[in-house]
Design a protein around this motif. Structure first.
Motif, PDB file in Angstrom:
ATOM      1  N   GLY A 167       0.735  -1.117   0.122  1.00 33.36           N
ATOM      2  CA  GLY A 167      -0.189  -0.020  -0.084  1.00 33.36           C
ATOM      3  C   GLY A 167       0.681   1.313  -0.131  1.00 33.36           C
ATOM      4  O   GLY A 167       2.048   1.538   0.510  1.00 33.36           O
ATOM      5  N   THR A 168       0.539   2.179  -0.764  1.00 29.84           N
ATOM      6  CA  THR A 168       1.362   3.471  -0.904  1.00 29.84           C
ATOM      7  C   THR A 168       0.458   4.527  -1.107  1.00 29.84           C
ATOM      8  O   THR A 168      -0.757   4.681  -1.452  1.00 29.84           O
ATOM      9  N   SER A 169       1.169   5.887  -1.042  1.00 32.66           N
ATOM     10  CA  SER A 169       0.580   7.168  -1.571  1.00 32.66           C
ATOM     11  C   SER A 169       1.535   7.894  -2.162  1.00 32.66           C
ATOM     12  O   SER A 169       2.650   7.920  -1.790  1.00 32.66           O
ATOM     13  N   PHE A 170       1.058   8.410  -3.351  1.00 32.72           N
ATOM     14  CA  PHE A 170       1.980   9.318  -4.145  1.00 32.72           C
ATOM     15  C   PHE A 170       1.543  10.620  -3.837  1.00 32.72           C
ATOM     16  O   PHE A 170       0.427  10.942  -4.042  1.00 32.72           O
ATOM     17  N   SER A 171       2.602  11.656  -3.713  1.00 35.29           N
ATOM     18  CA  SER A 171       2.281  12.896  -3.474  1.00 35.29           C
ATOM     19  C   SER A 171       2.221  13.544  -4.937  1.00 35.29           C
ATOM     20  O   SER A 171       3.145  13.340  -5.640  1.00 35.29           O
ATOM     21  N   LEU A 172       1.138  14.298  -5.151  1.00 35.59           N
ATOM     22  CA  LEU A 172       0.934  14.859  -6.555  1.00 35.59           C
ATOM     23  C   LEU A 172       1.392  16.345  -6.276  1.00 35.59           C
ATOM     24  O   LEU A 172       1.079  17.070  -5.329  1.00 35.59           O
ATOM     25  N   PRO A 173       1.688  16.995  -7.532  1.00 37.91           N
ATOM     26  CA  PRO A 173       1.833  18.682  -7.155  1.00 37.91           C
ATOM     27  C   PRO A 173       0.546  19.106  -7.051  1.00 37.91           C
ATOM     28  O   PRO A 173      -0.639  18.503  -7.412  1.00 37.91           O
ATOM     29  N   GLY A 174       0.312  20.370  -6.223  1.00 37.77           N
ATOM     30  CA  GLY A 174      -0.534  21.075  -5.847  1.00 37.77           C
ATOM     31  C   GLY A 174      -1.119  20.505  -4.539  1.00 37.77           C
ATOM     32  O   GLY A 174      -2.346  20.994  -4.054  1.00 37.77           O
ATOM     33  N   GLY A 175      -0.303  19.483  -3.731  1.00 36.20           N
ATOM     34  CA  GLY A 175      -0.956  19.111  -2.576  1.00 36.20           C
ATOM     35  C   GLY A 175      -1.835  17.919  -2.663  1.00 36.20           C
ATOM     36  O   GLY A 175      -2.301  17.388  -1.482  1.00 36.20           O
ATOM     37  N   ALA A 176      -2.215  17.209  -3.742  1.00 35.85           N
ATOM     38  CA  ALA A 176      -3.075  16.148  -3.879  1.00 35.85           C
ATOM     39  C   ALA A 176      -2.268  14.819  -3.743  1.00 35.85           C
ATOM     40  O   ALA A 176      -0.948  14.828  -3.716  1.00 35.85           O
ATOM     41  N   TYR A 177      -2.920  13.768  -3.375  1.00 34.89           N
ATOM     42  CA  TYR A 177      -2.198  12.486  -3.116  1.00 34.89           C
ATOM     43  C   TYR A 177      -3.262  11.276  -3.875  1.00 34.89           C
ATOM     44  O   TYR A 177      -4.284  11.454  -4.079  1.00 34.89           O
ATOM     45  N   TYR A 178      -2.457  10.413  -4.420  1.00 33.85           N
ATOM     46  CA  TYR A 178      -2.963   9.417  -4.802  1.00 33.85           C
ATOM     47  C   TYR A 178      -2.683   7.978  -4.139  1.00 33.85           C
ATOM     48  O   TYR A 178      -1.464   7.837  -3.962  1.00 33.85           O
ATOM     49  N   HIS A 179      -3.707   7.532  -3.763  1.00 38.19           N
ATOM     50  CA  HIS A 179      -3.539   6.259  -2.654  1.00 38.19           C
ATOM     51  C   HIS A 179      -3.859   5.050  -3.306  1.00 38.19           C
ATOM     52  O   HIS A 179      -4.909   4.959  -4.073  1.00 38.19           O
ATOM     53  N   PHE A 180      -3.140   3.879  -3.227  1.00 41.01           N
ATOM     54  CA  PHE A 180      -3.543   2.584  -4.054  1.00 41.01           C
ATOM     55  C   PHE A 180      -2.723   1.426  -3.078  1.00 41.01           C
ATOM     56  O   PHE A 180      -1.812   1.685  -2.353  1.00 41.01           O
ATOM     57  N   VAL A 181      -3.298   0.366  -3.492  1.00 36.38           N
ATOM     58  CA  VAL A 181      -2.726  -0.809  -3.101  1.00 36.38           C
ATOM     59  C   VAL A 181      -2.388  -1.544  -4.235  1.00 36.38           C
ATOM     60  O   VAL A 181      -3.211  -1.694  -5.103  1.00 36.38           O
ATOM     61  N   ALA A 182      -0.878  -2.200  -4.455  1.00 41.25           N
ATOM     62  CA  ALA A 182      -0.961  -2.792  -5.675  1.00 41.25           C
ATOM     63  C   ALA A 182      -0.702  -4.394  -5.272  1.00 41.25           C
ATOM     64  O   ALA A 182       0.381  -4.610  -4.138  1.00 41.25           O
ATOM     65  N   ARG A 183      -0.824  -5.533  -6.138  1.00 42.68           N
ATOM     66  CA  ARG A 183      -0.392  -6.749  -5.784  1.00 42.68           C
ATOM     67  C   ARG A 183       0.369  -7.199  -6.969  1.00 42.68           C
ATOM     68  O   ARG A 183      -0.178  -7.119  -8.137  1.00 42.68           O
ATOM     69  N   ASP A 198      -7.997   6.808   1.050  1.00 39.55           N
ATOM     70  CA  ASP A 198      -6.681   7.675   1.856  1.00 39.55           C
ATOM     71  C   ASP A 198      -5.545   6.869   1.937  1.00 39.55           C
ATOM     72  O   ASP A 198      -5.659   5.664   1.441  1.00 39.55           O
ATOM     73  N   GLU A 199      -4.534   7.090   2.652  1.00 36.52           N
ATOM     74  CA  GLU A 199      -3.301   6.595   2.552  1.00 36.52           C
ATOM     75  C   GLU A 199      -3.610   4.960   3.268  1.00 36.52           C
ATOM     76  O   GLU A 199      -4.164   4.921   4.529  1.00 36.52           O
ATOM     77  N   PRO A 200      -3.255   4.023   2.578  1.00 31.76           N
ATOM     78  CA  PRO A 200      -3.307   2.664   3.221  1.00 31.76           C
ATOM     79  C   PRO A 200      -2.122   2.449   4.483  1.00 31.76           C
ATOM     80  O   PRO A 200      -1.143   2.621   4.253  1.00 31.76           O
ATOM     81  N   LEU A 201      -2.836   1.966   5.459  1.00 31.93           N
ATOM     82  CA  LEU A 201      -1.795   1.636   6.624  1.00 31.93           C
ATOM     83  C   LEU A 201      -1.940   0.384   6.922  1.00 31.93           C
ATOM     84  O   LEU A 201      -0.943   0.081   7.756  1.00 31.93           O
ATOM     85  N   SER A 202      -2.837  -0.588   6.631  1.00 33.24           N
ATOM     86  CA  SER A 202      -2.702  -1.867   6.888  1.00 33.24           C
ATOM     87  C   SER A 202      -3.324  -2.730   5.778  1.00 33.24           C
ATOM     88  O   SER A 202      -4.551  -2.279   5.387  1.00 33.24           O
ATOM     89  N   ILE A 203      -3.156  -4.050   5.653  1.00 37.46           N
ATOM     90  CA  ILE A 203      -3.528  -4.830   4.668  1.00 37.46           C
ATOM     91  C   ILE A 203      -3.824  -6.264   5.064  1.00 37.46           C
ATOM     92  O   ILE A 203      -2.884  -6.597   5.796  1.00 37.46           O
ATOM     93  N   ALA A 204      -4.999  -6.756   4.971  1.00 33.81           N
ATOM     94  CA  ALA A 204      -5.299  -8.121   5.631  1.00 33.81           C
ATOM     95  C   ALA A 204      -5.511  -8.979   4.045  1.00 33.81           C
ATOM     96  O   ALA A 204      -6.368  -8.387   3.444  1.00 33.81           O
ATOM     97  N   ARG A 205      -5.394 -10.250   4.308  1.00 30.34           N
ATOM     98  CA  ARG A 205      -6.045 -11.041   3.024  1.00 30.34           C
ATOM     99  C   ARG A 205      -7.049 -11.964   3.736  1.00 30.34           C
ATOM    100  O   ARG A 205      -6.980 -12.442   4.785  1.00 30.34           O
ATOM    101  N   ASP A 206      -8.193 -12.166   3.025  1.00 25.50           N
ATOM    102  CA  ASP A 206      -9.150 -13.050   3.480  1.00 25.50           C
ATOM    103  C   ASP A 206      -8.678 -14.512   3.576  1.00 25.50           C
ATOM    104  O   ASP A 206      -8.168 -14.886   2.759  1.00 25.50           O
ATOM    105  N   SER A 207      -9.109 -15.230   4.483  1.00 26.89           N
ATOM    106  CA  SER A 207      -8.585 -16.527   4.863  1.00 26.89           C
ATOM    107  C   SER A 207      -9.242 -17.433   3.887  1.00 26.89           C
ATOM    108  O   SER A 207      -8.633 -18.783   3.601  1.00 26.89           O
ATOM    109  N   ALA A 208     -10.413 -17.174   3.490  1.00 26.55           N
ATOM    110  CA  ALA A 208     -11.134 -18.065   2.307  1.00 26.55           C
ATOM    111  C   ALA A 208     -10.983 -17.884   0.902  1.00 26.55           C
ATOM    112  O   ALA A 208     -11.201 -18.762   0.053  1.00 26.55           O
TER     113      ALA A 208
END
Length: 1172
Positions: free
Chosen positions: A644-660, A687-697
């Motif tokens: 999970g990550t957040s990119f800072s964009l010009p103008g104070g904007a952010y781009y938040h995503f999780v990549a697998r 918003d900024e991803p802080l924790s990731i969990a995976r479904d057990s099933a």
């Protein structure tokens, strides 16, 4: 005697089918360039893929072959300059004819629309290809867009129609007709002025029979199609747009209310707009309007958007890409109800852009085949299954910090100490008291079923255990601040943070055990360094990794008294670490203040505690994966990573995503500075991803806790990619008994993460292709290098040698498992690693350039140095170095003082060769030939060296150069595989010169007539510069052995044959041309157990091809020893003169038994007077 002539007769009969001018193609792999545009048939069983690399090649693929036998192979390649493939649906009836369409570009004009009939073949690799007959439509102006009118299931005659838009703004309707078998005609049915500027895109709605067009005039127009074939009309029924911005693309989508939407994309304002289609009368007020920030997918140049059909996954699909030199891009998936960006499918290096004449048919392609959904992008075909992203519960003002799922329960911890348990979106339990005033750092599930428990860790050092009602079972207060925690075997916990009462923020860590009812504090220890602890992780062997702000250290698995095993300085910064429990690799995400985060992957090879990236400031500056603020990392059991990550964009904007995706950490066996992360999909989060969990099933279902308090549930499948080809297949390959071994240079997987195209670097893989069908049996990552990939097999065929940059790799065959890697050192005055030749499974000759002491005016010079590398265990030792000098003067010399001395700098050329017994070496190079105007001018020369017995010392035997020893320029050299004294030189004149080095006496006045020289001058065709050659010995089922020589270049392959014991008496038997641009390698092989067939393998930078050639048609007359066409007294004299000679490899040994005796004399006498 009669038995011998029966053998000769059978051999002559066997050699009767060679006379064709094209080999029988068995299979071909590789597309050669990244895929730009693509199309699929109505049933999804055939694919068309178009690639751009100066010339556009379009290949047809069978989907099942791609999926079942990666990397598949193309059925057929079209000629260059074909663009924008498309298919019609079945015409006239559900099983009616289908057609494939292309535009043809000629001299910057693309007025031609080409149509071919699609003919389906059998399920085998010998299935039919599209028929050769085709029709061509010559448009009145350049074609800017076209689309077949697909989806007419109730009126399939309309599927014969193609809508064509031109640069003059006209809309044309063209029908595909077959007035007779084997004849296709394209008939213009209607023509109308549609836009005041060039038409940019076309879409068709079969339910209303309405066509939508867009143009550079900024308008979107709707056209009603009326009538039938022969009397069709087009009428304008609606218009949209304000003319302020070019509308580049149009398409359709359906939202969750089953409402049909018209989707448009603008060129400069980056807007995706949805209109209510309203049965063909679109409302002017948009349903939604979404701005696509090009920086979200790595684009910074001129960005273009293309709308595709996202209906197979229930979303709006848009391809977004830049037109800069990096040509990066992604497929964006938008919610059709809101226009919100939900997912991205990034292509590491898209090549999705098109030139003005290549049409706008490169929208993202999703299709259904055999019950599954697939996506085709720039790098190939991949299955895809995405559910709609949704949020769990309601966002709280307190930020969520931890999330963990098991057994259908989702546990969420917040920054104010609140813990909630969810089933679905229903809160089933909560507790706000035990961790009040603290931030939840980690949550862990242990146990199973109704007995499972939840363990929570907060920032004030409090540990709690809970049942499913969130009733406390056990507690432990450590009384210092915590930042990280990990668990092992549901029993041991490791925590890390900052020691209480330390103003400097000294690190502290503890190990705690839990028995299901009681916490026990086993030990405390101080991690290496003087900065606060941040993250901690158990290794697969039970040891513990501890990360502080400045250091990384490893501690023993003695949990009552852990001792430090390893410590290393790292770049200062926040970050987290995790260990892959399946592979043991360590992943560290490190945020560098004022910069960005880097993601490093590390391993621990024998004798080295840690190898990877980002360990110190020098490494971090070259780290492989910028991931913004990489706060959340989740590892699977293999090389599987979610970040999970957040990119800072010009103008104070952010781009938040999780990549697998998967990281190619396997590369670390030979490249300690590079790791590749081939992500599959990204999900956008609020918003900024802080924790990731995976479904057990469901291992593809993830829960992401975000900084705004929301929890997002999203599907992130690990998407296997089936490549339709490679960026560069290879410049050289070799054939093993079990397959074709090829090193391929794939697209650089760094580029989409912000590091650009990788400065021309390619991700190298070693591949083994099946000999019978071309399917890739296995592959292994080799490394990353800028140069063209290169591979050679040892003479015994058991080991493959590869080069990636300065790294030499040895691989076991056929498993392609690494044996060792060796970084070729360059110790001054050495300047470059140039070439290598395997001498055996355990020996390799290595060629370098070095700066000599010779000066030409003020210019330093470079010469050549060769060394012997000897394998010892898992290492390679260079014990001998020999400078190619004679009488203290470099034999090969050129001006220069930097790397890349290369007489002919092309990996398609072999300029270092050894004979079969290792006693001779040939080097193709240059030497100085000063001119008055240019003291550094050079002339080509070939040096032949003799090896001293039992040493690596070489003595110059002779030098050869143009005009004196051969005519034209030499471009390749090679020795005979079994006759040590026979040496071959391929020239740029299309000829092959053979030298018998034991008999060779130069004749500078006429090199072709020199003693010991034979010149093979093809008369059936000119192969061009002879860049590759191969000689093989083969046996017939009668036991007769013969030799075949094949050599070729840019124009074709010339084939020569003779009896094996008459290596100097080769005769031309065939000339092949297969449409390839240049044959950079050629190999001959006889299938095991098949005496009536010879396989010819050849390739260029785009393809590997296997062909079948039958035994050569040659008037085989071994008694004609001098080849003058008559068995006469001269042939009898040759036998008598050589009578008694043993192993002479001469024409007088007519029966090839190794001795000239009475049997050979009898054969000549019996055939005396015969004309051959």
């Amino acid at each position: 005697m009669r038995h011998w002539w029966i053998i000769i007769g059978l051999f002559a009969a066997l050699l009767s089918a060679w006379g064709q001018n094209r080999p029988t193609i068995l299979w071909r792999v590789g597309h050669g360039v990244p895929i730009g545009t693509h199309a699929v048939t109505e049933s999804g069983d055939y694919l068309m893929a178009n690639g751009y690399a100066g010339l556009d090649y379009t290949s047809l693929w069978r989907t099942d072959w791609v999926l079942n036998q990666p990397p598949g192979r193309g059925l057929v390649d079209t000629s260059p300059n074909n663009y924008a493939p498309a298919f019609t649906d079945a015409c006239d009836a559900p099983n009616g004819p289908e057609y494939l369409l292309l535009t043809y570009h000629l001299a910057f004009s693309s007025r031609y629309l080409v149509v071919r009939r699609l003919v389906r073949g059998s399920s085998s690799y010998s299935g039919a290809i599209p028929s050769l007959y085709s029709g061509v439509f010559n448009a009145p102006h350049n074609i800017c867009a076209f689309t077949p009118l697909r989806g007419n299931v109730n009126s399939r005659t309309l599927n014969r129609l193609v809508a064509v838009g031109t640069e003059a703004g006209e809309l044309l309707l063209v029908s595909i007709q077959e007035p007779s078998a084997g004849t296709i005609q394209l008939v213009q049915e209607a023509r109308t002025p549609a836009h005041s500027a060039a038409l940019t895109a076309i879409a068709y709605d079969p339910s209303t029979r309405r066509i939508v067009t867009s143009g550079q005039d900024g308008l979107v127009r709707v056209w009603q199609l009326s009538g039938s074939l022969g009397s069709l009309t087009l009428s304008n029924v609606a218009n949209l747009g304000n003319g302020f911005d070019i509308v580049d693309s149009v398409g359709f989508a359906t939202n969750s209310s089953n409402q049909r939407l018209l989707i448009t994309a603008t060129k400069y304002s980056f807007r995706i707009t949805a209109y209510n289609w309203n049965n063909g009368s679109p409302t002017p007020v948009p349903v939604w309007n979404t701005y696509i920030d090009p920086r979200r997918f790595g684009g910074w140049g001129a960005t273009e958007l293309r709308v595709g059909d996202g209906s197979p996954i229930g979303m709006v699909a848009v391809s977004a890409y830049t037109m800069d030199e990096q040509a990066r891009g992604s497929i964006l998936l938008l919610n059709p109800d809101t226009g919100e960006l939900e997912y991205l499918l990034p292509a590491p290096f898209s090549w999705a852009h098109h030139l003005s004449y290549t049409m706008n048919n490169n929208s993202p392609l999703f299709f259904r085949y055999a019950g599954n959904t697939y996506c085709v992008d720039a790098l190939g075909l991949r299955p895809i299954s995405l559910s709609r992203r949704q949020q769990i519960g309601s966002p709280y003002s307190a930020a969520a910090t931890a999330v963990q799922e098991r057994g259908g329960f989702l546990a969420v911890g917040y920054a104010d100490g609140l813990i909630r348990l969810y089933r679905g979106q229903t809160v089933v339990a909560s507790n706000a008291t035990e961790h009040q005033g603290a931030r939840i750092v980690k949550l862990f599930w242990i146990g199973s079923g109704s007995a499972q428990q939840l363990i929570s860790v907060d920032s004030l050092g409090r540990l709690r255990a809970w049942n499913l009602s969130l009733t406390r079972i056990a507690q432990l207060d450590l009384n210092y601040e915590l930042e990280g925690a990990d668990i092992r075997d549901d029993r041991f916990l490791a925590v890390i943070g900052q020691a209480a009462g330390t103003s400097a923020g000294a690190p502290k860590a503890s190990i705690v055990s839990y028995d299901g009812g009681t916490f026990s504090r086993l030990s405390d220890f101080t991690p290496y360094g003087n900065a606060p602890g941040q993250s901690i992780a158990f290794d697969v062997d039970g040891s513990i990794w501890a990360k502080t702000y400045t250091h990384l250290s490893q501690w023993s698995s003695d949990y009552t008294a852990p001792t430090q095993l390893y410590a290393h300085d790292i770049e200062d910064g926040d970050g987290v670490i995790a260990v892959n429990r399946g592979t043991g690799r360590l992943v560290m995400s490190q945020f560098l203040p004022g910069q960005y985060a880097v993601l490093g992957v590390y391993r621990r090879p024998p004798g080295n505690p840690l190898i990877g990236k980002g360990l110190n400031s020098t490494d971090a500056a070259r780290s492989i994966l910028p991931v913004g603020r990489g706060n959340a990392v989740l590892l699977g059991d293999t090389d599987d990573l979610a970040v999970g990550t957040s990119f800072s964009l010009p103008g104070g904007a952010y781009y938040h995503f999780v990549a697998r995706g998967d990281f190619y950490a396997g590369n670390l066996h030979n490249d300690t500075n590079t790791v590749y992360f081939a992500y599959s999909v990204r999900v956008v989060v609020p918003d900024e991803p802080l924790s990731i969990a995976r479904d057990s099933a469901n291992g593809n279902l993830f829960y992401i806790a975000c900084a705004d308090g929301s929890v997002v549930q999203a599907t992130l499948p690990a998407l296997q990619r089936f490549p339709l080809g490679f960026e560069r297949l290879n410049w050289a390959a070799d054939v093993h008994d079990t397959g074709v071994v090829s090193q391929a240079g794939n697209l650089d997987l760094e580029s989409d993460w912000g590091t650009g195209y990788g400065n021309g670097y390619f991700f190298q893989t070693l591949n083994l292709f099946d000999l019978t069908n071309g399917s890739r049996r296995t592959f292994a990552p080799v490394g990353r290098a800028w140069n063209a990939p290169y591979v050679r097999l040892s003479p015994q065929g058991g080991v493959a040698f590869t080069q990636a940059g300065n790294t030499l790799g040895l691989w076991n065959l056929p498993a392609l498992t690494p044996l060792l890697t060796y970084t070729v050192p360059l110790t001054p005055p050495e300047t470059a690693f140039l070439n290598f030749v395997p001498l055996s499974n355990s020996q390799v000759a290595i060629l370098r350039s070095y700066t000599t002491g010779v000066q030409v005016g003020n210019n330093p010079t470079q010469g050549l140095r060769i060394s012997l590398g000897q394998v010892s265990g898992n290492t390679l030792n260079e014990t001998n170095h020999f400078d190619l000098v004679s009488n203290n003067q470099p034999v090969h010399l050129r001006c220069g003082d930097t790397a890349h001395y290369a007489p002919i700098w092309s990996w398609s050329v072999q300029y270092l060769a050894f004979n079969s017994d290792g006693t001779r070496m040939a080097v193709l190079g240059v030497r100085l030939e000063p001119q008055a105007q240019n003291p550094c001018s050079t002339i080509q020369n070939i040096s032949i060296w003799r090896r001293s017995p039992n040493s690596w010392n070489w003595t110059l035997e002779r030098t050869m150069q143009p005009s004196s020893d051969y005519i034209g320029g030499a471009v390749s050299v090679q020795f005979h595989p079994s006759v040590p004294q026979l040496f071959y030189v391929g020239t740029d004149q299309g000829k092959l010169w053979r030298y018998d080095l034991q008999q060779y006496v130069p004749n500078p006045n006429d090199p072709a007539t020199a003693q010991g020289v034979v010149v093979y001058s093809p008369s059936l065709g000119n192969p061009g510069a002879v860049t590759s050659m191969n000689i093989g010995e083969f046996r017939t089922d009668t036991g007769l052995t013969y030799t075949i020589l094949a050599f070729g270049g840019g124009n074709g392959i010339s084939v020569w044959a003779t009896s094996a014991c008459r290596a100097g008496a080769l005769r031309e038997v065939a000339f092949y041309r297969d449409g390839e641009t240049s044959y950079t390698w050629i190999r001959l092989r006889q299938p095991q157990g098949n005496f009536n067939e010879i396989n010819l393998f050849y390739g260029d930078a785009r393809h590997i091809t296997a062909a079948k050639i039958n035994a050569p048609t040659v008037s085989f007359c071994p008694e004609d020893t001098n080849g003058d066409g008559l068995v006469d007294d001269l042939d009898l004299s040759a036998v008598l003169f050589n009578f008694g000679a043993v192993n002479c490899a001469c024409p007088a040994d007519i029966n090839c038994d190794g001795i000239v005796d009475d049997a050979d004399l009898s054969l000549v006498l019996f055939a005396f007077g015969r004309q051959c």
